[in-house]
Design an enzyme around this catalytic site. Structure first.
Site, mmCIF file in Angstrom:
data_model
loop_
_atom_site.group_PDB
_atom_site.id
_atom_site.type_symbol
_atom_site.label_atom_id
_atom_site.label_comp_id
_atom_site.label_asym_id
_atom_site.label_seq_id
_atom_site.Cartn_x
_atom_site.Cartn_y
_atom_site.Cartn_z
ATOM 1 N N ASP A 1 -24.717 2.930 0.819
ATOM 2 C CA ASP A 1 -23.479 3.649 1.092
ATOM 3 C C ASP A 1 -23.063 3.490 2.549
ATOM 4 O O ASP A 1 -23.902 3.316 3.428
ATOM 5 C CB ASP A 1 -23.688 5.136 0.741
ATOM 6 C CG ASP A 1 -22.380 5.870 0.542
ATOM 7 O OD1 ASP A 1 -21.332 5.212 0.398
ATOM 8 O OD2 ASP A 1 -22.413 7.116 0.527
ATOM 9 N N LEU B 1 -40.330 -11.306 -6.387
ATOM 10 C CA LEU B 1 -39.593 -10.034 -6.348
ATOM 11 C C LEU B 1 -38.653 -9.904 -7.552
ATOM 12 O O LEU B 1 -37.938 -10.840 -7.906
ATOM 13 C CB LEU B 1 -38.769 -9.978 -5.053
ATOM 14 C CG LEU B 1 -37.833 -8.773 -4.898
ATOM 15 C CD1 LEU B 1 -38.612 -7.490 -4.647
ATOM 16 C CD2 LEU B 1 -36.825 -9.005 -3.775
ATOM 17 N N HIS C 1 -17.551 -4.089 3.150
ATOM 18 C CA HIS C 1 -18.272 -4.595 1.978
ATOM 19 C C HIS C 1 -18.846 -5.986 2.262
ATOM 20 O O HIS C 1 -19.963 -6.310 1.875
ATOM 21 C CB HIS C 1 -17.340 -4.658 0.760
ATOM 22 C CG HIS C 1 -16.878 -3.306 0.314
ATOM 23 N ND1 HIS C 1 -17.739 -2.234 0.172
ATOM 24 C CD2 HIS C 1 -15.643 -2.832 -0.012
ATOM 25 C CE1 HIS C 1 -17.037 -1.171 -0.228
ATOM 26 N NE2 HIS C 1 -15.778 -1.507 -0.333
HETATM 27 C C1 IPE Z 1 -22.521 5.460 -4.681
HETATM 28 O O1 IPE Z 1 -21.718 5.502 -3.546
HETATM 29 C C2 IPE Z 1 -22.285 4.195 -5.427
HETATM 30 C C3 IPE Z 1 -22.763 2.972 -4.787
HETATM 31 C C4 IPE Z 1 -23.423 2.902 -3.676
HETATM 32 C C5 IPE Z 1 -22.476 1.759 -5.517
HETATM 33 P P1 IPE Z 1 -20.310 6.241 -3.554
HETATM 34 O O2 IPE Z 1 -19.747 6.101 -2.183
HETATM 35 O O3 IPE Z 1 -19.481 5.750 -4.666
HETATM 36 O O4 IPE Z 1 -20.723 7.748 -3.864
HETATM 37 P P2 IPE Z 1 -19.941 9.097 -3.638
HETATM 38 O O5 IPE Z 1 -18.572 8.929 -4.234
HETATM 39 O O6 IPE Z 1 -19.862 9.312 -2.161
HETATM 40 O O7 IPE Z 1 -20.772 10.128 -4.291
HETATM 41 C C1 IPE Z 2 -20.762 1.708 -0.559
HETATM 42 O O1 IPE Z 2 -19.930 1.932 0.504
HETATM 43 C C2 IPE Z 2 -20.314 0.544 -1.404
HETATM 44 C C3 IPE Z 2 -19.796 0.922 -2.729
HETATM 45 C C4 IPE Z 2 -19.774 2.129 -3.209
HETATM 46 C C5 IPE Z 2 -19.250 -0.145 -3.524
HETATM 47 P P1 IPE Z 2 -18.634 2.828 0.382
HETATM 48 O O2 IPE Z 2 -17.488 1.948 0.038
HETATM 49 O O3 IPE Z 2 -18.848 3.955 -0.537
HETATM 50 O O4 IPE Z 2 -18.491 3.346 1.859
HETATM 51 P P2 IPE Z 2 -18.000 4.772 2.343
HETATM 52 O O5 IPE Z 2 -18.819 5.788 1.639
HETATM 53 O O6 IPE Z 2 -16.550 4.858 1.989
HETATM 54 O O7 IPE Z 2 -18.220 4.753 3.818
HETATM 55 MG MG MG Z 3 -19.487 5.885 -0.276
#
Ligand code: IPE
Ligand code: IPE
Ligand code: MG
Length: 234
Positions: A17, A128, A34
């Protein structure tokens, strides 16, 4: 740095995240985060292999992430497709066995195709075990298992933990350690059933900044956990 790890988790799951925040902090579009996050994926795959982790599951796209703008969702799938195309061969050379977990049928055709190719290419590898959770939701996985169980004609008496386990997407060990980056302390529908006795490690580091050192710190923290599974420690 000293490498004094005695107990290595067999399976590590990571909720990657903070890509968006990493980019926003730099006045960049979220998609830049990303892209940068993929570099962290490469670092962590290498580190997991180095420390002898057997299974690594990376939460890449949740069933709830469809709520995001269409452009971001499409970019994410394109990015995965592109990376798998480029890295598949390399993973294979490193003896990595790649698998995917989640509702595959809803994914773009081209992405599904390369997923199948990489899975097939690496299926006999013994290093792995790398699992990408794409369009994955823990609740959905349980729902899908229940549906399959009913379809197969199992009865009330048959239902137990083993049976549900048998119908989950993958037959692999449960995660011993779940890492979540970027400061949030929640599961966000990741491996609900399998995380019943997982250890959790949270860090404020944003995913694109996550590196071997961060991974090592998580493993170090795992050393100190006293896992009891409801019982007592001798
Ligand atoms: C969880 O992250 C999903 C992934 C890392 C793929 P999100 O950013 O989507 O989660 P929430 O919305 O903060 O709970
Ligand atoms: C995690 O990073 C990647 C996915 C959920 C695909 P986020 O896109 O959720 O990043 P934040 O939480 O907005 O910083
Ligand atoms: Mg997120």
């Amino acid at each position: 740095m000293k490498r004094k790890l005695k107990v290595i988790p067999v399976h590590v799951g990571i909720i990657m995240d903070g890509n968006g925040r990493w980019a926003t902090k730099r006045n960049l579009p979220r998609i830049a985060g990303h892209k940068e996050g993929l570099k962290a994926v490469r670092r962590v795959v290498k580190a997991a292999d180095k420390y002898g982790v057997k299974y690594l599951t990376l939460y890449s796209f949740s069933t709830e992430n469809w709520k995001r703008p269409k452009e971001e969702v499409e970019f994410l799938f394109k990015l995965m497709e592109d990376r798998l195309r480029k890295e598949g061969e390399n993973l294979h050379k490193n003896n990595v066995k790649v698998r995917f977990t989640g509702r595959r049928e809803e994914l773009p055709k081209e992405l599904k195709k390369i997923m199948e190719e990489v899975e097939k290419l690496t299926s006999k590898n013994t290093g792995l075990n790398l699992v990408f959770a794409i369009n994955y939701g823990g609740r959905q996985e349980i729902i899908d298992a229940v549906k399959k169980i009913i379809k197969k004609g199992y009865t009330f008496q048959d239902v137990n933990e083993q049976l549900i386990n048998k119908f989950l997407y993958l037959q692999i060990p449960e995660p011993d350690l779940i890492i979540r980056t970027a400061g949030e302390k929640r599961l966000s529908n990741f491996l609900l059933w399998q995380s019943a006795y997982s250890e959790f490690y949270f860090t404020d580091v944003l995913w694109p900044d996550f590196n071997e050192e961060c991974f090592y710190k998580a493993l170090l923290s795992y050393q100190r956990r006293k896992r009891k599974f409801g019982g007592l420690i001798e």
